[in-house]
Design a protein around this motif. Structure first.
Motif: not given
Length: 336
Positions: A115-118, A215-221
């Motif tokens: 996610w950090g790369f994005k 990211a830990h909770k996998e909430m991209p939106l």
């Protein structure tokens, strides 16, 4: 405005150095990430705080070096300092970047690194937009394109589906469209890059701050479009915009217009935070309340701007972000 050698050699108060070196942004990011961790229930490791601190400092140092050396760039105290000290700052950025790579590769969960790369790609796009905003050939078309994209994105609404909580987003989009419309109608007005660029930069800062907890909770939106992130990003943008308005001498059309709209944008964000707080759970409320406090503190500073020196205004604007988050973290600690 540039500094003379005698000005540069004058001893600066410690709180001025926090802004000149970009450390205020680091403290802000660390405190607000702790609030996002509490709101999301994520358990962060120390390495994630170190990576965020290094990454934020590198971005701010790079931004100021580019502004200080680029044709048409800003010439505030921090930009002049960065331009004159670009070599040691670049060396320090390489060290900080190396620390980030090492920690991301061996001490931090893979999803955080991905996610950090994005987000890093988004930051590179921001720097590209900054370069384009300094070119005359991009003009109104470039500024209107960026502003239009941001306005449309704001009006998409969040996944929660609570319509009345989204009203502030439409109002903020309205400010963007108003600036674009009036700039088109004003002969010889500069291309209105300032507001959309500040909003984009503020939201990237907010996404970077909230990245590890989400990211830990996998909430991209939620990281991209939630009111929690967008509200904090808007406050960050208005913090930067306020400093720009207070220290800029030329009174062109864009500056005059933004100065008139600035307090109303702060009130819009504060109202949005109040709306979001009313439906938030007990863990998210400190984060939302910190956003509300920061917006109101910035409003008070703006109203008192003519009585305070510019260097103090910058320090107070950054202090508003830090105090708002620190007070909510202290409240959390007291309750627990």
């Amino acid at each position: 405005m540039s500094e003379t050698p005698s000005q540069e050699s004058t001893a600066r108060p410690w709180w001025v150095w926090l802004n000149v070196l970009g450390l205020d942004a680091v403290f802000t990011a660390l405190l607000w990430m702790a609030l996002y961790a509490y709101a999301s229930g994520a358990r962060l490791v120390r390495a994630e705080y170190v990576v965020l601190a290094c990454a934020v400092w590198c971005v701010y140092a790079m931004d100021r070096i580019l502004d200080g050396t680029m044709t048409g760039g800003l010439r505030g105290e921090r930009h002049v300092f960065a331009a004159r000290r670009w070599l040691p700052l670049t060396a320090a950025m390489l060290v900080a970047a190396g620390v980030c790579v090492w920690l991301l590769g061996w001490h931090i969960r893979e999803i955080v690194s991905v996610w950090g790369f994005k987000v890093l790609i988004g930051i590179a796009i921001y720097f590209g937009i900054t370069w384009l905003s300094r070119r005359e050939w991009t003009g109104l078309v470039g500024a209107a394109s960026l502003g239009g994209i941001i306005a449309v994105g704001l009006m998409q609404g969040a996944a929660s589906g609570v319509i009345w909580v989204q009203i502030w987003r439409g109002a903020l989009a309205g400010f963007i469209l108003t600036v674009l419309y009036l700039s088109v109608r004003q002969p010889l007005a500069p291309a209105p890059w300032t507001l959309p660029r500040k909003l984009l930069g503020g939201w990237l800062f907010a996404m970077g701050t909230a990245l590890a907890p989400y990211a830990h909770k996998e909430m991209p939106l939620e990281l991209i479009s939630s009111n929690d992130v967008l509200l904090f990003g808007a406050v960050c943008a208005l913090n930067s915009l306020g400093i720009r308005l207070w220290e800029k001498s030329p009174r062109d059309f864009e500056h005059t217009l933004l100065e008139q709209l600035y307090p109303w944008m702060l009130l819009t964000v504060a109202a949005g935070a109040g709306m979001q707080w009313s439906i938030a759970d007990i863990y998210s409320r400190p984060l939302i309340m910190a956003t509300l406090i920061a917006a109101l503190l910035l409003l008070v500073i703006h109203l008192l701007r003519r009585r305070i020196a510019v260097s103090v205004l910058r320090a107070l604007a950054d202090a508003a972000m830090i105090v708002a988050a620190a007070s909510m973290l202290a409240l959390i600690a007291f309750r627990s």
